[in-house]
Scaffold this motif. Structure first.
Motif, PDB file in Angstrom:
ATOM      1  N   GLY A  55       1.009  -1.467  -0.031  1.00 30.03           N
ATOM      2  CA  GLY A  55       0.109   0.063   0.320  1.00 30.03           C
ATOM      3  C   GLY A  55       1.130   1.145   0.147  1.00 30.03           C
ATOM      4  N   GLN A  56       1.722   1.145   1.182  1.00 29.27           N
ATOM      5  CA  GLN A  56       2.654   2.814   1.138  1.00 29.27           C
ATOM      6  C   GLN A  56       3.277   3.376  -0.440  1.00 29.27           C
ATOM      7  N   SER A  57       4.039   1.104  -0.603  1.00 29.16           N
ATOM      8  CA  SER A  57       4.949   2.092  -1.925  1.00 29.16           C
ATOM      9  C   SER A  57       3.575   2.114  -3.219  1.00 29.16           C
ATOM     10  N   ASP A  58       2.763   1.814  -3.035  1.00 30.47           N
ATOM     11  CA  ASP A  58       1.561   2.503  -4.308  1.00 30.47           C
ATOM     12  C   ASP A  58       1.286   3.294  -4.264  1.00 30.47           C
ATOM     13  N   GLU A  59       1.069   4.226  -3.383  1.00 25.80           N
ATOM     14  CA  GLU A  59       0.768   5.424  -2.383  1.00 25.80           C
ATOM     15  C   GLU A  59       2.412   5.967  -3.157  1.00 25.80           C
ATOM     16  N   ILE A  60       3.413   6.057  -2.983  1.00 21.72           N
ATOM     17  CA  ILE A  60       4.570   6.605  -3.340  1.00 21.72           C
ATOM     18  C   ILE A  60       4.203   6.742  -5.127  1.00 21.72           C
ATOM     19  N   ARG A  61       5.124   5.384  -5.441  1.00 19.19           N
ATOM     20  CA  ARG A  61       4.780   5.008  -7.315  1.00 19.19           C
ATOM     21  C   ARG A  61       3.870   6.249  -7.577  1.00 19.19           C
ATOM     22  N   THR A  62       2.044   6.260  -6.838  1.00 19.83           N
ATOM     23  CA  THR A  62       0.867   6.996  -7.829  1.00 19.83           C
ATOM     24  C   THR A  62       1.238   8.373  -7.816  1.00 19.83           C
ATOM     25  N   ALA A  63       2.623   9.275  -5.986  1.00 15.93           N
ATOM     26  CA  ALA A  63       1.923  10.432  -5.879  1.00 15.93           C
ATOM     27  C   ALA A  63       3.279  11.292  -7.226  1.00 15.93           C
ATOM     28  N   LEU A  64       4.424  10.009  -7.859  1.00 17.83           N
ATOM     29  CA  LEU A  64       5.337  10.524  -8.450  1.00 17.83           C
ATOM     30  C   LEU A  64       5.043  11.002  -9.472  1.00 17.83           C
ATOM     31  N   VAL A  65       4.170   9.885 -10.224  1.00 15.18           N
ATOM     32  CA  VAL A  65       3.258   9.782 -11.568  1.00 15.18           C
ATOM     33  C   VAL A  65       2.504  11.098 -10.998  1.00 15.18           C
ATOM     34  N   TYR A  66       1.969  11.261 -10.133  1.00 10.17           N
ATOM     35  CA  TYR A  66       0.896  12.811  -9.843  1.00 10.17           C
ATOM     36  C   TYR A  66       2.282  13.994 -10.014  1.00 10.17           C
ATOM     37  N   ALA A  67       3.158  13.563  -9.427  1.00 11.63           N
ATOM     38  CA  ALA A  67       4.062  14.390  -9.748  1.00 11.63           C
ATOM     39  C   ALA A  67       4.626  15.258 -11.114  1.00 11.63           C
ATOM     40  N   ARG A  68       4.856  13.796 -12.000  1.00  9.91           N
ATOM     41  CA  ARG A  68       5.212  14.008 -13.117  1.00  9.91           C
ATOM     42  C   ARG A  68       4.163  14.936 -13.839  1.00  9.91           C
ATOM     43  N   SER A  69       2.847  14.403 -13.755  1.00 10.15           N
ATOM     44  CA  SER A  69       1.551  15.277 -14.762  1.00 10.15           C
ATOM     45  C   SER A  69       1.597  15.968 -14.542  1.00 10.15           C
ATOM     46  N   GLU A  70       1.392  16.994 -13.350  1.00 11.75           N
ATOM     47  CA  GLU A  70       1.220  18.286 -13.187  1.00 11.75           C
ATOM     48  C   GLU A  70       2.563  18.727 -13.381  1.00 11.75           C
ATOM     49  N   ALA A  71       3.661  18.551 -13.615  1.00 10.22           N
ATOM     50  CA  ALA A  71       4.323  19.158 -13.983  1.00 10.22           C
ATOM     51  C   ALA A  71       4.135  19.699 -16.520  1.00 10.22           C
ATOM     52  N   ILE A  72       4.098  18.912 -16.418  1.00  9.38           N
ATOM     53  CA  ILE A  72       3.763  18.742 -17.903  1.00  9.38           C
ATOM     54  C   ILE A  72       2.321  19.193 -17.867  1.00  9.38           C
ATOM     55  N   ARG A  73       1.699  19.243 -17.050  1.00  5.18           N
ATOM     56  CA  ARG A  73       0.519  19.843 -17.264  1.00  5.18           C
ATOM     57  C   ARG A  73       0.192  21.037 -16.766  1.00  5.18           C
ATOM     58  N   LEU A  74       0.591  21.604 -15.302  1.00  3.98           N
ATOM     59  CA  LEU A  74       1.081  22.861 -14.902  1.00  3.98           C
ATOM     60  C   LEU A  74       1.808  23.937 -16.216  1.00  3.98           C
ATOM     61  N   ASN A  75       3.119  23.465 -16.838  1.00  3.81           N
ATOM     62  CA  ASN A  75       3.642  23.783 -17.557  1.00  3.81           C
ATOM     63  C   ASN A  75       4.818  24.864 -16.886  1.00  3.81           C
ATOM     64  N   GLN A  76       5.123  24.062 -15.251  1.00  2.71           N
ATOM     65  CA  GLN A  76       6.211  24.668 -14.390  1.00  2.71           C
ATOM     66  C   GLN A  76       6.909  22.785 -13.585  1.00  2.71           C
ATOM     67  N   ALA A  77       7.627  23.226 -12.865  1.00  7.33           N
ATOM     68  CA  ALA A  77       8.747  22.233 -11.939  1.00  7.33           C
ATOM     69  C   ALA A  77       7.557  21.978 -11.511  1.00  7.33           C
ATOM     70  N   VAL A  78       7.240  21.013 -10.682  1.00  8.06           N
ATOM     71  CA  VAL A  78       7.141  20.424  -9.510  1.00  8.06           C
ATOM     72  C   VAL A  78       8.005  19.089  -9.135  1.00  8.06           C
ATOM     73  N   VAL A  79       7.567  19.212  -7.445  1.00  6.35           N
ATOM     74  CA  VAL A  79       8.893  18.256  -6.213  1.00  6.35           C
ATOM     75  C   VAL A  79       7.260  17.620  -6.067  1.00  6.35           C
ATOM     76  N   PHE A  80       8.580  16.258  -5.647  1.00  9.17           N
ATOM     77  CA  PHE A  80       8.176  14.794  -4.863  1.00  9.17           C
ATOM     78  C   PHE A  80       9.151  15.366  -3.432  1.00  9.17           C
ATOM     79  N   CYS A  81       8.523  15.420  -2.302  1.00  5.78           N
ATOM     80  CA  CYS A  81       9.981  15.493  -1.296  1.00  5.78           C
ATOM     81  C   CYS A  81       8.953  15.178   0.070  1.00  5.78           C
ATOM     82  N   HIS A  82      10.687  14.820   0.515  1.00  3.98           N
ATOM     83  CA  HIS A  82      10.273  14.497   2.516  1.00  3.98           C
ATOM     84  C   HIS A  82       9.410  15.504   2.908  1.00  3.98           C
ATOM     85  N   SER A  83       8.559  15.289   4.235  1.00  2.00           N
ATOM     86  CA  SER A  83       7.867  16.342   4.607  1.00  2.00           C
ATOM     87  C   SER A  83       7.350  15.925   5.977  1.00  2.00           C
ATOM     88  N   ASN A  84       7.461  16.583   6.933  1.00  4.90           N
ATOM     89  CA  ASN A  84       7.389  16.040   8.062  1.00  4.90           C
ATOM     90  C   ASN A  84       6.550  17.008   9.038  1.00  4.90           C
TER      91      ASN A  84
END
Length: 190
Positions: free
Chosen positions: A46-75
């Motif tokens: 579940g956790q590894s699939d959630e992160i894989r989905t978040a990475l795909v989402y970040a990549r697709s948002e960068a393309i859609r918004l035509n600007q850099a998007v980051v995925f990072c650790h956050s507490n």
């Protein structure tokens, strides 16, 4: 003197009840270890699939918004932070200009990891990048402050011996390709 008829009674005897409870106890003692493995495996997947989905989402948002998007650790679900000694606590997806500064807007997407026995860590490449993956408007993974290609790995580990395999490695390359690999370390998370 009137003749009394015996009425049939319904129910179970004490012996029947004890036999049923013994069978139930034996069955549970056989099944409980496999339930622990099932729960650990579900957390890992579940956790590894959630992160894989978040990475795909970040990549697709960068393309859609035509600007850099980051995925990072956050507490704190607001800014990119460096994980502590126990590994990643959570993550965010945010536009690069907001995430790398002091943001005033909420993240595009965020999540937290469950506490022990799950441990999430970065490899040396992602650690060198400050635990930040920046996706360009072309969908390419880069270092946060430069245009250097970034290929790295995020490791998910469940510290339970009965969970086999207990490690899933999420590897991604600079072109955005994501691969999940499983391995077993006999319940040890390094």
């Amino acid at each position: 003197m009137p003749v009394q008829k015996y009425q049939s009674q319904f129910g179970v005897t004490l012996i029947e009840l004890l036999v049923a409870m013994t069978i139930l106890a034996i069955s549970l003692s056989i099944m409980l270890p496999s339930f622990g493995a099932l729960i650990g495996n579900n957390k890992l997947v579940g956790q590894s699939d959630e992160i894989r989905t978040a990475l795909v989402y970040a990549r697709s948002e960068a393309i859609r918004l035509n600007q850099a998007v980051v995925f990072c650790h956050s507490n704190n679900n607001m800014t990119c932070t460096v994980p502590g000694a126990n590994g990643w606590e959570g993550w965010i997806v945010q536009t690069a200009t907001v995430a790398l500064a002091a943001p005033a807007v909420p993240a595009l997407r965020a999540g937290f990891f469950p506490p022990a026995p799950m441990k999430v860590t970065s490899d040396i490449n992602l650690t060198a990048a400050g635990h930040i993956i920046r996706f360009t408007p072309q969908g390419l993974a880069r270092m946060p402050a430069s245009n250097t290609p970034l290929s790295a790995q995020i490791r998910f580990c469940v510290a339970q011996a009965q969970t086999k395999p207990n490690i899933r490695d999420l590897q991604f390359d600079s072109g955005g390709r994501i691969v999940l690999r499983s391995s077993d370390a006999s319940g040890v998370c390094a």
